[in-house]
Design a protein around this motif. Structure first.
Motif, PDB file in Angstrom:
ATOM      1  N   ILE A 182       0.854  -1.186   0.000  1.00  0.00           N
ATOM      2  CA  ILE A 182       0.000   0.000   0.000  1.00  0.00           C
ATOM      3  C   ILE A 182       0.891   1.237   0.000  1.00  0.00           C
ATOM      4  CG2 ILE A 182      -1.779   1.271   1.256  1.00  0.00           C
ATOM      5  CD1 ILE A 182      -2.676  -1.481   2.348  1.00  0.00           C
ATOM      6  N   THR A 183       0.757   2.057  -1.025  1.00  0.00           N
ATOM      7  CA  THR A 183       1.702   3.156  -1.213  1.00  0.00           C
ATOM      8  C   THR A 183       1.047   4.526  -1.350  1.00  0.00           C
ATOM      9  OG1 THR A 183       1.725   2.800  -3.615  1.00  0.00           O
ATOM     10  CG2 THR A 183       3.406   1.642  -2.308  1.00  0.00           C
ATOM     11  N   THR A 184      -0.286   4.596  -1.352  1.00  0.00           N
ATOM     12  CA  THR A 184      -0.962   5.896  -1.460  1.00  0.00           C
ATOM     13  C   THR A 184      -2.112   5.950  -0.475  1.00  0.00           C
ATOM     14  OG1 THR A 184      -2.662   5.275  -3.086  1.00  0.00           O
ATOM     15  CG2 THR A 184      -0.474   5.881  -3.948  1.00  0.00           C
ATOM     16  N   ILE A 185      -2.524   7.171  -0.148  1.00  0.00           N
ATOM     17  CA  ILE A 185      -3.646   7.339   0.766  1.00  0.00           C
ATOM     18  C   ILE A 185      -4.938   6.831   0.133  1.00  0.00           C
ATOM     19  CG2 ILE A 185      -4.203   9.698   0.047  1.00  0.00           C
ATOM     20  CD1 ILE A 185      -4.256   8.282   3.654  1.00  0.00           C
ATOM     21  N   ASP A 186      -5.039   6.891  -1.200  1.00  0.00           N
ATOM     22  CA  ASP A 186      -6.242   6.382  -1.855  1.00  0.00           C
ATOM     23  C   ASP A 186      -6.341   4.861  -1.730  1.00  0.00           C
ATOM     24  OD1 ASP A 186      -7.589   8.722  -2.835  1.00  0.00           O
ATOM     25  OD2 ASP A 186      -5.908   8.974  -4.205  1.00  0.00           O
ATOM     26  N   GLN A 187      -5.205   4.175  -1.721  1.00  0.00           N
ATOM     27  CA  GLN A 187      -5.239   2.735  -1.482  1.00  0.00           C
ATOM     28  C   GLN A 187      -5.631   2.439  -0.032  1.00  0.00           C
ATOM     29  OE1 GLN A 187      -1.355   1.418  -2.720  1.00  0.00           O
ATOM     30  NE2 GLN A 187      -1.845   1.568  -4.890  1.00  0.00           N
ATOM     31  N   VAL A 188      -5.245   3.298   0.872  1.00  0.00           N
ATOM     32  CA  VAL A 188      -5.672   3.145   2.265  1.00  0.00           C
ATOM     33  C   VAL A 188      -7.190   3.233   2.362  1.00  0.00           C
ATOM     34  CG1 VAL A 188      -5.632   4.189   4.569  1.00  0.00           C
ATOM     35  CG2 VAL A 188      -3.518   4.011   3.249  1.00  0.00           C
ATOM     36  N   THR A 189      -7.759   4.284   1.787  1.00  0.00           N
ATOM     37  CA  THR A 189      -9.207   4.457   1.894  1.00  0.00           C
ATOM     38  C   THR A 189      -9.960   3.389   1.107  1.00  0.00           C
ATOM     39  OG1 THR A 189      -9.158   6.077   0.080  1.00  0.00           O
ATOM     40  CG2 THR A 189      -9.016   6.923   2.323  1.00  0.00           C
ATOM     41  N   ALA A 190      -9.374   2.917   0.002  1.00  0.00           N
ATOM     42  CA  ALA A 190     -10.021   1.845  -0.765  1.00  0.00           C
ATOM     43  C   ALA A 190     -10.084   0.567   0.054  1.00  0.00           C
ATOM     44  CB  ALA A 190      -9.274   1.603  -2.071  1.00  0.00           C
ATOM     45  N   SER A 191      -9.006   0.245   0.766  1.00  0.00           N
ATOM     46  CA  SER A 191      -9.010  -0.974   1.575  1.00  0.00           C
ATOM     47  C   SER A 191      -9.993  -0.867   2.722  1.00  0.00           C
ATOM     48  CB  SER A 191      -7.599  -1.263   2.099  1.00  0.00           C
ATOM     49  OG  SER A 191      -7.171  -0.264   3.007  1.00  0.00           O
ATOM     50  N   ILE A 192     -10.141   0.322   3.288  1.00  0.00           N
ATOM     51  CA  ILE A 192     -11.111   0.517   4.360  1.00  0.00           C
ATOM     52  C   ILE A 192     -12.528   0.353   3.828  1.00  0.00           C
ATOM     53  CG2 ILE A 192     -12.056   2.249   5.949  1.00  0.00           C
ATOM     54  CD1 ILE A 192      -9.137   3.270   6.245  1.00  0.00           C
ATOM     55  N   ARG A 193     -12.772   0.862   2.622  1.00  0.00           N
ATOM     56  CA  ARG A 193     -14.092   0.663   2.019  1.00  0.00           C
ATOM     57  C   ARG A 193     -14.399  -0.816   1.816  1.00  0.00           C
ATOM     58  NH1 ARG A 193     -12.548   5.025  -1.283  1.00  0.00           N
ATOM     59  NH2 ARG A 193     -12.141   3.598  -3.026  1.00  0.00           N
ATOM     60  N   GLN A 194     -13.355  -1.613   1.571  1.00  0.00           N
ATOM     61  CA  GLN A 194     -13.550  -3.051   1.401  1.00  0.00           C
ATOM     62  C   GLN A 194     -13.745  -3.755   2.741  1.00  0.00           C
ATOM     63  OE1 GLN A 194     -13.805  -5.021  -1.268  1.00  0.00           O
ATOM     64  NE2 GLN A 194     -13.589  -3.401  -2.787  1.00  0.00           N
ATOM     65  N   GLY A 195     -13.586  -3.044   3.851  1.00  0.00           N
ATOM     66  CA  GLY A 195     -13.853  -3.641   5.157  1.00  0.00           C
ATOM     67  C   GLY A 195     -12.655  -3.765   6.067  1.00  0.00           C
ATOM     68  N   ALA A 196     -11.463  -3.360   5.612  1.00  0.00           N
ATOM     69  CA  ALA A 196     -10.282  -3.468   6.470  1.00  0.00           C
ATOM     70  C   ALA A 196     -10.491  -2.675   7.750  1.00  0.00           C
ATOM     71  CB  ALA A 196      -9.041  -2.952   5.737  1.00  0.00           C
ATOM     72  N   HIS A 197     -10.093  -3.268   8.878  1.00  0.00           N
ATOM     73  CA  HIS A 197     -10.216  -2.570  10.155  1.00  0.00           C
ATOM     74  C   HIS A 197      -9.255  -1.389  10.225  1.00  0.00           C
ATOM     75  CE1 HIS A 197     -11.605  -6.657  12.004  1.00  0.00           C
ATOM     76  NE2 HIS A 197     -12.603  -6.002  11.432  1.00  0.00           N
ATOM     77  N   ARG A 198      -8.013  -1.650   9.887  1.00  0.00           N
ATOM     78  CA  ARG A 198      -6.963  -0.636   9.939  1.00  0.00           C
ATOM     79  C   ARG A 198      -5.982  -0.909   8.801  1.00  0.00           C
ATOM     80  NH1 ARG A 198      -5.255  -0.474  16.391  1.00  0.00           N
ATOM     81  NH2 ARG A 198      -7.365  -0.310  17.232  1.00  0.00           N
ATOM     82  N   VAL A 199      -5.116   0.052   8.550  1.00  0.00           N
ATOM     83  CA  VAL A 199      -4.109  -0.103   7.506  1.00  0.00           C
ATOM     84  C   VAL A 199      -2.771   0.384   8.043  1.00  0.00           C
ATOM     85  CG1 VAL A 199      -3.369   0.596   5.200  1.00  0.00           C
ATOM     86  CG2 VAL A 199      -5.801   0.195   5.660  1.00  0.00           C
ATOM     87  N   MET A 200      -1.713  -0.407   7.818  1.00  0.00           N
ATOM     88  CA  MET A 200      -0.364  -0.006   8.198  1.00  0.00           C
ATOM     89  C   MET A 200       0.433   0.330   6.947  1.00  0.00           C
ATOM     90  SD  MET A 200       2.638  -2.184  10.132  1.00  0.00           S
ATOM     91  CE  MET A 200       2.160  -1.753  11.800  1.00  0.00           C
ATOM     92  N   VAL A 201       1.080   1.480   6.969  1.00  0.00           N
ATOM     93  CA  VAL A 201       1.949   1.890   5.876  1.00  0.00           C
ATOM     94  C   VAL A 201       3.327   2.150   6.459  1.00  0.00           C
ATOM     95  CG1 VAL A 201       2.373   3.586   4.079  1.00  0.00           C
ATOM     96  CG2 VAL A 201       0.024   2.904   4.617  1.00  0.00           C
ATOM     97  N   GLY A 202       4.342   1.544   5.873  1.00  0.00           N
ATOM     98  CA  GLY A 202       5.691   1.684   6.397  1.00  0.00           C
ATOM     99  C   GLY A 202       6.557   2.547   5.518  1.00  0.00           C
ATOM    100  N   ARG A 203       7.227   1.937   4.546  1.00  0.00           N
ATOM    101  CA  ARG A 203       8.211   2.666   3.762  1.00  0.00           C
ATOM    102  C   ARG A 203       7.602   3.752   2.891  1.00  0.00           C
ATOM    103  NH1 ARG A 203      10.196  -1.688   5.579  1.00  0.00           N
ATOM    104  NH2 ARG A 203      12.432  -1.836   6.029  1.00  0.00           N
ATOM    105  N   ALA A 204       6.374   3.588   2.471  1.00  0.00           N
ATOM    106  CA  ALA A 204       5.735   4.653   1.694  1.00  0.00           C
ATOM    107  C   ALA A 204       5.575   5.914   2.530  1.00  0.00           C
ATOM    108  CB  ALA A 204       4.374   4.195   1.178  1.00  0.00           C
ATOM    109  N   ALA A 205       5.314   5.740   3.830  1.00  0.00           N
ATOM    110  CA  ALA A 205       5.188   6.897   4.713  1.00  0.00           C
ATOM    111  C   ALA A 205       6.543   7.506   5.014  1.00  0.00           C
ATOM    112  CB  ALA A 205       4.490   6.498   6.011  1.00  0.00           C
ATOM    113  N   TYR A 206       7.600   6.717   4.921  1.00  0.00           N
ATOM    114  CA  TYR A 206       8.947   7.245   5.138  1.00  0.00           C
ATOM    115  C   TYR A 206       9.480   7.895   3.868  1.00  0.00           C
ATOM    116  CZ  TYR A 206      13.525   7.682   7.314  1.00  0.00           C
ATOM    117  OH  TYR A 206      14.668   8.201   7.849  1.00  0.00           O
ATOM    118  N   ASN A 207       9.227   7.265   2.719  1.00  0.00           N
ATOM    119  CA  ASN A 207       9.781   7.747   1.462  1.00  0.00           C
ATOM    120  C   ASN A 207       9.026   8.928   0.867  1.00  0.00           C
ATOM    121  OD1 ASN A 207      11.755   5.752   1.554  1.00  0.00           O
ATOM    122  ND2 ASN A 207      10.511   4.286   0.411  1.00  0.00           N
ATOM    123  N   ASN A 208       7.797   9.146   1.313  1.00  0.00           N
ATOM    124  CA  ASN A 208       6.992  10.266   0.811  1.00  0.00           C
ATOM    125  C   ASN A 208       6.087  10.766   1.938  1.00  0.00           C
ATOM    126  OD1 ASN A 208       5.692  12.133  -0.780  1.00  0.00           O
ATOM    127  ND2 ASN A 208       4.771  10.645  -2.168  1.00  0.00           N
TER     128      ASN A 208
END
Length: 368
Positions: A201-227
């Motif tokens: 997961i590398t963008t905020i839109d992928q975060v919100t898309a996964s939440i729409r699919q029912g994900a409880h939470r989302v963890m972003v690591g290197r994408a949050a460090y690199n950008n």
């Protein structure tokens, strides 16, 4: 993310996002136990970093228990055990990280010991499997055993398996295929457990898309460090429904400079130093005009600068004012179909996944 999600990076992250959950770099239990006279260096953090999770690593029950007891005094919001790191130093010689998934009985005992020595929730970060132990049934057995033996009710699932030989840690983040279907099947099959989705997961839109699919939470690591600006800058509004901070990068850097110069040399003449404090800043202008020139100036300036203030004074003229003074804007993109038709990806016996209600999602910043 050892040597990456340290206090300095987390300070920058919190200046950008007020609500994202922050994870520490993994701290080995033995380090905590044997450095108990110098614990602030490894465990202390500014109060502004809440909510924050301490991630520990280890495979010795006594040391995990002792380390948790010592860390409990620092008032973290959660304690997390790393069962996902594929690094040879951890999973090989250290015999912990992803290798722990081979022994769910031990992980259950470890989580019970950790929980008994702290007064906050506990969690496990793991892969969907390791080497040839990568079936959905085996993942369910791992989760079920840990849940049955401990109070653990939160798992961070990196939706790739780990290969402990033949791949580097970097390759282990890209080569094994993502199997998001395993994650979404866990949501249905363990309705009383919270699961955080991690991996790819590398963008905020992928975060919100996964939440729409029912994900409880989302963890972003290197994408949050690199950008960090584009990844974290939209969390408060897009994920939490809170007003976006209108701070510019110039204002963020001014606040970070006050923090950095106030702690320089706190743990000795070179800990931390200017180079360590600058490290989290190097991706703040990702893909912006002047970014390349700024990095080149940073490299030469670090050779002689003694303070963070002087470093910024000598380098920021490489960045246009229009970039420095612009508030956070919506620059992320959505990758069409990234989470499309997730139900069709489920193993046949686990089909008909439905997306019911879920708790307020959290975006967190750590990864293996």
């Amino acid at each position: 993310m050892m040597d990456w999600t340290d206090n300095h990076y987390r300070t920058l992250a919190r200046l950008i996002s007020k609500h994202a959950w922050l994870y520490t770099e993994m701290v080995v239990a033995e380090t905590i136990v044997h450095q108990k006279d110098n614990l602030d260096r490894f465990l202390a953090f500014p109060a502004e970093q809440h909510p924050i999770v301490l991630q520990i690593g280890g495979s010795n029950l006594d040391n995990l228990a002792k380390a948790t007891e010592l860390a409990n005094a620092y008032s973290y919001d959660e304690i997390n055990l790393n069962c996902g790191c594929p690094s040879g130093k951890v999973a090989g010689h250290g015999c912990f990280g992803a290798r722990l998934m081979f022994d769910p009985e031990f992980v259950g005992d470890a989580m019970s010991a950790i929980a008994a020595n702290c007064n906050v929730p506990v969690s496990v970060k793991c892969r969907i499997g390791v080497d040839d132990r990568d079936s959905y049934e085996e993942l369910c057995e791992f989760v079920d055993k840990v849940v049955s033996k401990s109070p653990t009710r939160h798992f961070i699932i990196h939706a790739r398996k780990a290969l402990l030989s033949g791949l580097s840690p970097a390759e282990n983040r890209n080569v094994p295929p993502l199997k998001y279907e395993y994650y979404f099947a866990l949501l249905r099959d363990f309705p009383d457990v919270q699961f955080t989705l991690n991996g790819g997961i590398t963008t905020i839109d992928q975060v919100t898309a996964s939440i729409r699919q029912g994900a409880h939470r989302v963890m972003v690591g290197r994408a949050a460090y690199n950008n960090p600006w584009n990844m974290l800058g939209h969390v408060d509004s897009e994920v939490y429904g809170m007003p976006t901070r209108r701070s510019s990068r110039r204002q963020i850097l001014e606040s970070y400079q006050v923090y950095g110069d106030s702690i320089m040399g706190q743990y000795g003449p070179s800990r931390p130093n200017v180079r360590q404090l600058v490290k989290p800043l190097l991706n703040l202008f990702h893909s912006e005009p002047g970014n390349g020139l700024w990095k080149r100036k940073a490299d030469s300036t670090l050779r002689h600068c003694k303070t963070l203030e002087s470093f910024l004074e000598e380098t920021l003229d490489a960045i246009p004012n229009s970039v420095l003074d612009a508030p956070i804007g919506k620059e992320a993109y959505i990758e069409e179909g990234h989470f499309a038709d997730m139900d069709s990806l489920l193993p046949p016996r686990y089909s008909s996944l439905t997306n019911g209600s879920c708790e307020i999602p959290a975006l967190v910043t750590a990864s293996t």
